[in-house]
Design a protein around this motif. Structure first.
Motif, short mmCIF file in Angstrom:
data_model
loop_
_atom_site.label_atom_id
_atom_site.label_comp_id
_atom_site.label_asym_id
_atom_site.label_seq_id
_atom_site.Cartn_x
_atom_site.Cartn_y
_atom_site.Cartn_z
N HIS A 1 5.00 22.21 88.90
CA HIS A 1 4.84 21.59 87.58
C HIS A 1 4.42 20.14 87.71
O HIS A 1 3.76 19.60 86.82
CB HIS A 1 6.16 21.63 86.79
N ASP A 2 4.87 19.48 88.77
CA ASP A 2 4.46 18.09 88.99
C ASP A 2 3.16 18.10 89.79
O ASP A 2 3.13 18.62 90.92
CB ASP A 2 5.55 17.33 89.74
N LEU B 1 8.02 16.53 81.92
CA LEU B 1 8.00 16.23 83.35
C LEU B 1 9.04 15.17 83.67
O LEU B 1 9.19 14.20 82.94
CB LEU B 1 6.59 15.73 83.74
N ARG C 1 10.89 12.74 86.82
CA ARG C 1 10.91 12.21 88.19
C ARG C 1 12.08 11.25 88.32
O ARG C 1 12.52 10.67 87.33
CB ARG C 1 9.61 11.47 88.53
N ASP D 1 0.05 27.39 84.91
CA ASP D 1 1.40 27.96 84.95
C ASP D 1 1.46 29.24 85.77
O ASP D 1 2.52 29.60 86.29
CB ASP D 1 1.92 28.18 83.53
N VAL E 1 2.39 28.03 89.11
CA VAL E 1 3.81 27.68 89.19
C VAL E 1 4.64 28.95 89.37
O VAL E 1 5.54 29.03 90.22
CB VAL E 1 4.27 26.93 87.92
N GLY F 1 13.22 15.41 89.99
CA GLY F 1 12.75 16.15 88.81
C GLY F 1 12.32 17.56 89.19
O GLY F 1 12.96 18.23 89.99
N GLN F 2 11.23 18.02 88.59
CA GLN F 2 10.77 19.36 88.88
C GLN F 2 10.45 19.55 90.37
O GLN F 2 10.55 20.66 90.89
CB GLN F 2 9.52 19.70 88.05
N ASP G 1 9.29 27.10 81.12
CA ASP G 1 9.29 28.12 82.16
C ASP G 1 10.54 28.96 82.23
O ASP G 1 10.70 29.78 83.11
CB ASP G 1 9.03 27.46 83.52
N ILE H 1 6.24 21.70 79.57
CA ILE H 1 6.82 22.61 80.56
C ILE H 1 7.74 23.59 79.86
O ILE H 1 8.67 23.19 79.17
CB ILE H 1 7.56 21.79 81.64
N THR I 1 10.23 25.38 90.68
CA THR I 1 9.02 25.19 89.89
C THR I 1 8.34 23.87 90.22
O THR I 1 7.66 23.28 89.37
CB THR I 1 9.36 25.24 88.38
N ALA I 2 8.46 23.43 91.45
CA ALA I 2 7.91 22.13 91.88
C ALA I 2 6.44 21.91 91.51
O ALA I 2 6.05 20.78 91.20
CB ALA I 2 8.09 21.97 93.39
#
Lengths: 131, 288
Positions: free
Chosen positions: B217-218, B139, B141, B32, B35, B208-209, B131, B129, B214-215
């Motif tokens: 995260h994936d 997560l 997508r 994290d 991130v 998604g993320q 944040d 997640i 905060t991309a």
């Protein structure tokens, strides 16, 4: 940074936005990224290439979209009352915290796109998980 | 010296090693931190101040250093781990082995976008997640943006960037229409279907993320940027006389002075100069 009051008494909306924005700012450098938004005078027209950070200049709207209330206020854009962190591109368009790899011509379009990509989630109001 | 492999060539054991190490870095809290760093150094070019990660010539060297630091963090847990790359021009469908149960898991479900397969599924308990950006903890997508479908970049679309002989050009931001850097990064104007190119389009396709600040995260973020890093390498091979630009610190009267970083100026947060990471070959190599 949360102890410097605006020069004039803030409106309720702006006060809520500032409080929420500060909470959001707890995640890392978003605080720094938000600083110019909080400083800027929303009535000042933005010219591309200038220090154009800030909320949509006087782009006011208030509508229901995708089951969410989206509002453009002097202090920024709200989705269901929660601040949508936005940044300005040099061409005058916007990216938001939800969509950082595409941009939108207006604050309203940015807010609608954020709703589209939020799925069922809400923006966090106070999420000090990163500190 | 280590090798970054094409993800499609990883053995089951290599996939398992990569996934396990990511989960351990996440458990320790280090994941994290990365991130957060990505969020912190995302500054748009309509804002003042220096831009390092995006909409800037340092898009490539900044992410090279960022990936290297991430890879080192993984290697402190398991010295044999490297960051694979995802060639999205080849493995360009949801059926790619990249998205299988034993690697990154698949698409999000239609109801809420939640990824429910693989080690990064929320229900598995190891990938929460939290944040402060969105309330959701899982997560997400949405491959190909089902509401208005798009495809991953094709080889021809990538060639449009790779054939550019100049690295970058004034005004060194997201509006420049020439130059390899922005054509690869993908900031262009256009209709709803064409305004994302290459790097940006891949973020859009995954959804998604991966769409947001905060991309990382994936976990696919790292495989995507590993390929972007390789593309910079290939571009250098293709244009051997081309150099990083701007070479010199911009004049004080240049509107981008203090905002776009030149060859020998330090990039926050590491103080590394672009000139120090123009080649990765002393540090790692890409599988041919």
């Amino acid at each position: 940074m949360n102890s410097s009051p605006p020069a004039s008494p803030p409106s309720r909306t702006r006060r809520l936005f500032l409080r929420a924005a500060f909470a959001l700012g707890v995640i890392g450098g978003t605080a720094a990224a938000l600083a110019p938004i909080l400083r800027s005078d929303p009535r000042t027209p933005v010219s591309p290439g200038a220090d154009a950070a800030g909320p949509p200049a006087a782009e006011h709207f208030d509508e229901m979209y995708g089951g969410r209330r989206i509002q453009g206020t002097d202090a920024g854009v709200l989705v269901d009352g929660r601040p949508l962190h936005m940044m300005r591109r040099a061409d005058g368009s916007y990216v938001s915290v939800v969509n950082h790899f595409e941009s939108f011509p207006t604050a309203l379009a940015t807010a609608r796109a954020a709703v589209d990509d939020l799925g069922g989630s809400r923006l966090a109001l106070a999420g000090p998980a990163f500190h | 010296m280590h090798i970054r492999k094409n993800q499609r060539n990883l053995t089951s054991a290599e996939k398992k090693r990569f996934v396990t190490t990511l989960l351990e870095l996440k458990r320790q809290g280090g994941y994290d931190d990365f991130v957060r760093q990505h969020v912190r150094y995302y500054r748009a070019d309509g804002d003042g101040g220096p831009r390092t990660g995006h909409m800037a010539p340092t898009f490539l060297p900044w992410h090279r250093k960022y990936l290297l630091e991430f890879e080192r963090a993984l290697q402190r847990i398991d010295p044999k781990v490297t960051v694979p790359y995802w060639d999205w021009t080849t493995d360009n469908t949801p059926a790619a082995s990249l998205w299988s149960e034993d690697f990154l898991g698949g698409d999000g479900r239609s109801s809420d976008g939640q990824v429910t397969t693989g080690a990064f599924a929320y229900a598995a308990g190891n990938w929460t997640i939290n944040d402060g950006v969105l309330e959701r903890k899982f997560l997400v997508r949405a491959f190909g943006r089902p509401t208005s479908p798009i495809a991953l970049p094709t080889k021809n679309e990538l060639a449009w960037a790779m054939n550019e002989p100049v690295y970058d050009a004034a005004p060194w931001d997201s509006t420049v229409t020439r130059g390899f850097r922005n054509r690869l990064e993908g900031w262009t104007a256009g209709s709803d279907r064409t305004r994302w190119r290459n790097h940006n389009r891949v973020h859009r396709w995954v959804g998604g993320q991966m769409l947001g600040a905060t991309a990382p995260h994936d976990p696919v973020f790292w495989l995507h940027h590993s390929f972007v890093d390789l593309l910079w390498d290939r571009w250098q091979q293709k244009h051997p006389k081309a150099t990083y630009l701007p070479r010199r610190k911009l004049d004080d009267d240049d509107p981008q002075s203090g905002r776009a970083i030149s060859l020998d100026e330090p990039m926050p947060p590491w103080r590394t100069k672009p000139s120090e990471v123009l080649s990765h070959r002393a540090l790692y190599r890409y599988e041919a």
